[in-house]
Design a protein around this motif. Structure first.
Motif, PDB file in Angstrom:
ATOM      1  N   GLY A  10       0.820  -1.217   0.000  1.00 16.15           N
ATOM      2  CA  GLY A  10       0.000   0.000   0.000  1.00 16.15           C
ATOM      3  C   GLY A  10       0.847   1.258   0.000  1.00 16.15           C
ATOM      4  N   ILE A  11       1.899   1.280   0.822  1.00 18.59           N
ATOM      5  CA  ILE A  11       2.791   2.441   0.881  1.00 18.59           C
ATOM      6  C   ILE A  11       3.513   2.620  -0.448  1.00 18.59           C
ATOM      7  N   LEU A  12       3.975   1.510  -1.053  1.00 16.93           N
ATOM      8  CA  LEU A  12       4.656   1.607  -2.352  1.00 16.93           C
ATOM      9  C   LEU A  12       3.722   2.149  -3.435  1.00 16.93           C
ATOM     10  N   VAL A  13       2.469   1.703  -3.425  1.00 20.27           N
ATOM     11  CA  VAL A  13       1.501   2.205  -4.413  1.00 20.27           C
ATOM     12  C   VAL A  13       1.290   3.702  -4.224  1.00 20.27           C
ATOM     13  N   VAL A  14       1.137   4.144  -2.972  1.00 20.72           N
ATOM     14  CA  VAL A  14       0.949   5.575  -2.697  1.00 20.72           C
ATOM     15  C   VAL A  14       2.170   6.370  -3.155  1.00 20.72           C
ATOM     16  N   VAL A  15       3.382   5.858  -2.883  1.00 20.69           N
ATOM     17  CA  VAL A  15       4.607   6.558  -3.297  1.00 20.69           C
ATOM     18  C   VAL A  15       4.695   6.640  -4.817  1.00 20.69           C
ATOM     19  N   TYR A  20       4.353   9.876  -9.651  1.00 23.90           N
ATOM     20  CA  TYR A  20       3.758  10.077 -10.982  1.00 23.90           C
ATOM     21  C   TYR A  20       3.139  11.459 -11.080  1.00 23.90           C
ATOM     22  N   PHE A  21       2.334  11.854 -10.078  1.00 28.47           N
ATOM     23  CA  PHE A  21       1.671  13.155 -10.142  1.00 28.47           C
ATOM     24  C   PHE A  21       2.662  14.305 -10.019  1.00 28.47           C
TER      25      PHE A  21
END
Length: 196
Positions: A10-15, A20-21
């Motif tokens: 989950g943390i990796l996906v958020v990072v 990306y943004f």
């Protein structure tokens, strides 16, 4: 362990989403990318805003290229490029559209013979070219698929300044160049229009 692994994922996906943004934001382009381009060209390259969708489209607004201490060389209210990044990474140069809206190109020659283009040419000529390895055999030509290149309502101006304040100006306005359907083994179409 499953709960810890889920938190890590989950943390990796958020990072990754945050990176990306940030990397595709107008602020990142203006704060990181354009200063490097400006340093490489020995000129100020600026935009007022940018819309970046890395896999399909880039739109730059109010682009200006100006050598230090010189008049602007290029200004353009909008530059738009639409492409397929996955095809480009795969070796196929597939670009559906490149459009420059109402750009102005001004070549200004000073009385001493220098021009506003000289600093850019000097900066580009100082970069050593990387040596290319010898080809191991005949190489395939690059696959090109350009749907449309459009230069709309451009102004191309050449100004020659003389000592004493006199100057000659040659200007082409309303320059429109459209190139369509350019690709390997295809018949493209080029149309030109301008006022001199």
């Amino acid at each position: 362990w499953p709960r810890v692994a889920a938190w890590i994922v989950g943390i990796l996906v958020v990072v990754v989403v945050a990176v990306y943004f940030v990397a595709t934001s107008s602020a990142f382009l203006k704060a990181v990318i354009l200063p490097r381009v400006s340093a490489a060209l020995d000129a100020d390259v600026t935009v007022s805003s940018a819309s970046i969708h890395p896999f399909k489209e880039v739109v730059l607004r109010d682009l200006k290229v100006q050598a230090k201490g010189q008049e602007p060389l290029v200004t353009a209210p909008e530059i738009r490029a639409r492409y397929n990044l996955m095809d480009i990474l795969g070796g196929n140069l597939r670009i559906s559209e490149v459009t420059l809206e109402s750009p102005t190109v001004s070549l200004v020659q000073n009385p001493d013979g220098t021009s506003n283009l000289d600093p850019l040419l000097k900066a580009l000529s100082q970069k050593p070219a990387a040596p290319k390895p010898p080809p191991s055999g005949p190489s395939k030509p690059p696959k090109i698929d350009l749907g449309k290149f459009a230069l709309n309502h451009a102004t191309i101006r050449e100004v020659k300044n003389y000592t004493g304040g006199h100057r000659d100006v040659l200007e082409m306005t309303n320059v429109t160049v459209t190139l369509e359907n350019l690709g390997n083994g295809r018949t493209g179409r080029l149309s030109l229009n301008a006022d001199l």
